[in-house]
Design an enzyme around this catalytic site. Structure first.
Site, PDB file in Angstrom:
ATOM      1  N   LYS A  61       0.848  -1.203   0.000  1.00  0.00           N
ATOM      2  CA  LYS A  61       0.000   0.000   0.000  1.00  0.00           C
ATOM      3  C   LYS A  61       0.881   1.250   0.000  1.00  0.00           C
ATOM      4  O   LYS A  61       0.624   2.211  -0.728  1.00  0.00           O
ATOM      5  CB  LYS A  61      -0.913   0.000   1.236  1.00  0.00           C
ATOM      6  N   GLN A 105      -4.212  -1.185   9.771  1.00  0.00           N
ATOM      7  CA  GLN A 105      -4.211  -2.521   9.160  1.00  0.00           C
ATOM      8  C   GLN A 105      -4.792  -3.536  10.144  1.00  0.00           C
ATOM      9  O   GLN A 105      -4.422  -3.569  11.320  1.00  0.00           O
ATOM     10  CB  GLN A 105      -2.767  -2.897   8.757  1.00  0.00           C
ATOM     11  N   ASP A 128     -10.710   3.709   4.816  1.00  0.00           N
ATOM     12  CA  ASP A 128     -11.069   2.289   4.736  1.00  0.00           C
ATOM     13  C   ASP A 128     -12.584   2.086   4.849  1.00  0.00           C
ATOM     14  O   ASP A 128     -13.079   0.968   4.681  1.00  0.00           O
ATOM     15  CB  ASP A 128     -10.405   1.542   5.894  1.00  0.00           C
TER      16      ASP A 128
HETATM   17  N1  GUN Z   1      -6.673  -6.413   6.360  1.00  0.00           N
HETATM   18  C1  GUN Z   1      -6.994  -7.127   5.262  1.00  0.00           C
HETATM   19  N2  GUN Z   1      -7.600  -6.325   4.344  1.00  0.00           N
HETATM   20  C2  GUN Z   1      -7.664  -5.090   4.892  1.00  0.00           C
HETATM   21  C3  GUN Z   1      -8.204  -3.853   4.445  1.00  0.00           C
HETATM   22  O1  GUN Z   1      -8.745  -3.698   3.348  1.00  0.00           O
HETATM   23  N3  GUN Z   1      -8.082  -2.815   5.310  1.00  0.00           N
HETATM   24  C4  GUN Z   1      -7.511  -2.967   6.537  1.00  0.00           C
HETATM   25  N4  GUN Z   1      -7.446  -1.893   7.321  1.00  0.00           N
HETATM   26  N5  GUN Z   1      -7.020  -4.096   6.973  1.00  0.00           N
HETATM   27  C5  GUN Z   1      -7.097  -5.151   6.161  1.00  0.00           C
END
Ligand code: GUN
Length: 300
Positions: A61, A105, A128
């Site tokens: 990311k 995350q 998110d």
């Molecule tokens: N863990 C797995 N996929 C995601 C996501 O799209 N966002 C976040 N914050 N954590 C994740």
């Protein structure tokens, strides 16, 4: 070539190339925003602990954000951090005007309540789309930050050119990150939506009825080809690591791809389907957050 749809090749939905186009387009918009407004979007990424999968996701990311001209701030902490300290770091990011997006995350270590953490994020910076205010807005059919993987699935579906209005969509999985929000998005597009989960009886029959199948179960190659309606569109959200015949790990989805491609009208591969779209949508949300926080209405 399909035995069931003779003469009609299955479309493999190329998420990698669609995501690359989105990222190129976004990089141009970010560059324009930075030059014209002196504003560089910034994403703060919170990683707690050193889970290898989460570390890889966060690295991907961050790299993609920087490549698009988005600044990132790495807020990594030890797995031993206490909940109150993590909340305090998030509140500081909420108050920092140079930070436009906040991503925590998931999953978090067991001693931290992820609901408390997500609710600490300023909804205006919740790129998110997991804060209850944004979840509620989505449920009410309003514009809001939408979780990135579901948003990516919708872009892929729209790219197939398939009519969504009136289509029967089956979402397998009811997680807050994927299953629930994608069901809302499909409903907002006038699909007839069913959500299946671990207690659903006779899943193959449910799948057989669906024009669109979204598989977000987290079980390798669980959905079999002969469960599908011929010509169905299949979006595979699964990312499962399994041992290959050569002893090396490989990544597979929640759908038995080789079987499913013989029946489906269109299907996402794993890897290279939904995965790249999650990051592209995160970057778009960060750009949108920065724009909304400037109060400059005339830029776009
Ligand atoms: N863990 C797995 N996929 C995601 C996501 O799209 N966002 C976040 N914050 N954590 C994740």
């Amino acid at each position: 070539m399909s035995m069931i749809n003779p003469g009609r090749p299955v479309a493999i939905i190329d998420g990698k190339s669609i995501a690359a186009k989105m990222r190129t387009r976004l990089a141009a918009r970010v560059a324009e925003m930075t030059t014209k407004l002196g504003l560089r979007p910034c994403l703060a990424v919170f990683l707690v602990g050193d889970d290898p999968a989460s570390t890889t996701y966060v690295r991907n990311k961050t790299k993609a954000a920087e490549a698009a001209g988005i600044r990132t701030i790495d807020v990594s902490s030890s797995a031993l951090i206490v909940e109150a300290d993590l909340v305090a770091h998030i509140r500081a990011a909420n108050l920092d005007p140079t930070i436009h997006g906040i991503l925590v995350q998931l999953p978090l270590p067991k001693h931290i309540d992820s609901k408390t953490i997500i609710e600490a994020i300023d909804p205006a910076k919740d790129v998110d789309g997991l804060h209850p205010l944004n979840v509620g807005r989505l449920a009410a059919g309003r514009r809001t930050f939408v979780p990135c993987t579901p948003q990516g699935c919708m872009v892929l579906l729209q790219n197939t050119g398939q009519t969504l209005h009136g289509a029967r969509a089956l979402v397998i999985g009811r997680s807050t990150l994927v299953g629930r929000p994608i069901a809302q998005l499909l409903l907002n597009q006038n699909c007839t939506v069913t959500i299946a989960h671990s207690k659903t009886q006779n899943l193959p029959t449910e799948i057989q009825r669906a024009d669109i199948v979204i598989a977000a179960i987290g079980r390798p190659q669980f959905v079999r080809g002969n469960w599908l309606k011929p010509g169905a569109t299949v979006i595979d959200v699964g990312i499962n690591r399994v041992a290959g015949a050569d002893g090396k790990d490989r990544i597979v989805g929640d759908v038995a791809f080789d079987e499913a491609r013989a029946v489906a009208g269109a299907i996402t591969p794993v890897p290279g389907g939904v995965g790249p779209m999650t990051i592209a949508c995160l970057l778009e949300n960060t750009f949108t957050a920065a724009l909304q926080q400037t109060n400059i209405r005339s830029f776009y």
